[in-house]
Design an enzyme around this catalytic site. Sequence first.
Site, PDB file in Angstrom:
ATOM      1  N   TYR A 160       5.865  37.170 -28.250  1.00 36.83           N
ATOM      2  CA  TYR A 160       4.614  36.494 -27.890  1.00 36.83           C
ATOM      3  C   TYR A 160       4.795  35.678 -26.596  1.00 36.83           C
ATOM      4  CZ  TYR A 160       0.429  33.585 -28.776  1.00 36.83           C
ATOM      5  OH  TYR A 160      -0.775  32.932 -28.692  1.00 36.83           O
ATOM      6  N   VAL A 169      -7.282  47.506 -28.239  1.00 37.19           N
ATOM      7  CA  VAL A 169      -7.035  47.293 -26.813  1.00 37.19           C
ATOM      8  C   VAL A 169      -5.681  47.842 -26.356  1.00 37.19           C
ATOM      9  CG1 VAL A 169      -8.531  45.256 -26.722  1.00 37.19           C
ATOM     10  CG2 VAL A 169      -6.070  44.959 -27.067  1.00 37.19           C
TER      11      VAL A 169
HETATM   12  N1  LIG Z   1      -5.382  29.570 -32.123  1.00 38.48           N
HETATM   13  C1  LIG Z   1      -4.530  29.006 -31.294  1.00 38.48           C
HETATM   14  O1  LIG Z   1      -4.138  27.844 -31.455  1.00 38.48           O
HETATM   15  C2  LIG Z   1      -4.031  29.760 -30.109  1.00 38.48           C
HETATM   16  C3  LIG Z   1      -3.085  29.131 -29.301  1.00 38.48           C
HETATM   17  C4  LIG Z   1      -2.661  29.787 -28.155  1.00 38.48           C
HETATM   18  C5  LIG Z   1      -3.185  31.031 -27.844  1.00 38.48           C
HETATM   19  N2  LIG Z   1      -4.080  31.619 -28.671  1.00 38.48           N
HETATM   20  C6  LIG Z   1      -4.599  32.936 -28.289  1.00 38.48           C
HETATM   21  O2  LIG Z   1      -5.990  32.967 -28.533  1.00 38.48           O
HETATM   22  C7  LIG Z   1      -6.406  34.320 -28.714  1.00 38.48           C
HETATM   23  C8  LIG Z   1      -7.295  34.419 -29.932  1.00 38.48           C
HETATM   24  O3  LIG Z   1      -6.526  34.092 -31.064  1.00 38.48           O
HETATM   25  P1  LIG Z   1      -7.117  33.358 -32.360  1.00 38.48           P
HETATM   26  O4  LIG Z   1      -6.348  32.114 -32.529  1.00 38.48           O
HETATM   27  O5  LIG Z   1      -8.599  33.300 -32.281  1.00 38.48           O
HETATM   28  O6  LIG Z   1      -6.607  34.362 -33.490  1.00 38.48           O
HETATM   29  P2  LIG Z   1      -7.352  35.324 -34.525  1.00 38.48           P
HETATM   30  O7  LIG Z   1      -6.253  36.024 -35.227  1.00 38.48           O
HETATM   31  O8  LIG Z   1      -8.347  34.570 -35.311  1.00 38.48           O
HETATM   32  O9  LIG Z   1      -8.152  36.364 -33.584  1.00 38.48           O
HETATM   33  C9  LIG Z   1      -7.541  37.418 -32.910  1.00 38.48           C
HETATM   34  C10 LIG Z   1      -8.543  38.543 -32.777  1.00 38.48           C
HETATM   35  O10 LIG Z   1      -7.938  39.605 -32.018  1.00 38.48           O
HETATM   36  C11 LIG Z   1      -8.256  40.838 -32.658  1.00 38.48           C
HETATM   37  N3  LIG Z   1      -7.273  41.858 -32.338  1.00 38.48           N
HETATM   38  C12 LIG Z   1      -5.977  41.927 -32.727  1.00 38.48           C
HETATM   39  N4  LIG Z   1      -5.404  43.063 -32.308  1.00 38.48           N
HETATM   40  C13 LIG Z   1      -6.365  43.739 -31.616  1.00 38.48           C
HETATM   41  C14 LIG Z   1      -6.383  44.976 -30.931  1.00 38.48           C
HETATM   42  N5  LIG Z   1      -5.298  45.755 -30.891  1.00 38.48           N
HETATM   43  N6  LIG Z   1      -7.529  45.350 -30.334  1.00 38.48           N
HETATM   44  C15 LIG Z   1      -8.639  44.577 -30.392  1.00 38.48           C
HETATM   45  N7  LIG Z   1      -8.680  43.395 -31.027  1.00 38.48           N
HETATM   46  C16 LIG Z   1      -7.555  42.981 -31.629  1.00 38.48           C
HETATM   47  C17 LIG Z   1      -8.253  40.488 -34.134  1.00 38.48           C
HETATM   48  O11 LIG Z   1      -8.890  41.482 -34.905  1.00 38.48           O
HETATM   49  C18 LIG Z   1      -8.955  39.150 -34.128  1.00 38.48           C
HETATM   50  O12 LIG Z   1     -10.341  39.302 -34.202  1.00 38.48           O
HETATM   51  C19 LIG Z   1      -5.123  35.144 -28.787  1.00 38.48           C
HETATM   52  O13 LIG Z   1      -4.864  35.750 -27.538  1.00 38.48           O
HETATM   53  C20 LIG Z   1      -4.064  34.096 -29.080  1.00 38.48           C
HETATM   54  O14 LIG Z   1      -2.794  34.506 -28.656  1.00 38.48           O
HETATM   55  C21 LIG Z   1      -4.507  31.024 -29.802  1.00 38.48           C
END
Ligand SMILES: NC(=O)c1ccc[n+]([C@@H]2O[C@H](COP(=O)([O-])OP(=O)(O)OC[C@H]3O[C@@H](n4cnc5c(N)ncnc54)[C@H](O)[C@@H]3O)[C@@H](O)[C@H]2O)c1
Length: 248
Positions: free
Chosen positions: A154, A63
Amino acid sequence: MRLKDKVAVVTGSAQGIGRAVAELYAREGARVAVVDVQAEAAEKVAAGIREAGGDAIAVLCDVSSRAAVNEAADAVRAAYGPIDILVNNAGVIRPAMLHKMTDEQWETVLGVHLHGAFYWLQAVVNDMIERERGWIIFTSSSTAQNGSIGQINYAAAKSGGLAMVRTAARELGRYNILVNAVAPAAATEMTLKVRTDPRFADAVKRMPLRRHAEPEEIAPTFVYLASGEASYVTGQVISVDGGGMMVR
Ligand SMILES: NC(=O)c1ccc[n+]([C@@H]2O[C@H](COP(=O)([O-])OP(=O)(O)OC[C@H]3O[C@@H](n4cnc5c(N)ncnc54)[C@H](O)[C@@H]3O)[C@@H](O)[C@H]2O)c1
């Protein structure tokens, strides 16, 4: 089915929260593009959805590249037609204290979260404006409001994401396009270190629900925001974090 025949793009849906959203969207009748930089894992999620009777394709896309995003958006349109729902969810972390953070760490995180979200917005918004319908959801974070030690990249990215949500909600409301965010807390690969590092053991005890969530507990809010039920909700961020936001 609350999303019947809507075409949804979920970025970062090869695993974690995005995967749970893609799977639930498909169960709610959407045709889903599993967009991710991990080709094999994305294909596995899409195949799992199809095996369960849903409709999904995997689309390889970094992305943070505008060309890759435009190509991916064209691939989704070729397969399914105009995109109704965009979930800007792809994310990475590159933690470092501010005085040690490298340009690479800074740029990688902003590239995925901010540039990636902006490229996807631009890739879908003209179709949405023309059709006067659209649902855009960002995955935000409590870090957007609170900051986080060792995560200035972040925090800046997630704050910027919320600014984009509010601005896009203002610009696009007149076209019946709703733009919102979900601020989750869930057990995923991204949070593995925080969940297993003894230095953070007390953090979960301070949360009202005193446990981490599975991604499946986060996904229903993304369905709500993309369904007719949220027809008068825009520019908002909904925390789905076990009440963690109250006690930080
Ligand atoms: N898990 C939490 O507690 C939490 C808290 C706050 C925010 N978030 C946000 O939730 C979202 C999902 O995170 P998650 O916790 O499921 O983490 P995760 O690491 O399991 O998933 C992240 C996904 O994004 C994909 N990704 C990374 N770089 C990419 C790129 N350049 N192009 C396309 N895809 C890409 C990865 O391959 C992965 O599948 C993120 O935006 C994260 O910041 C998560």
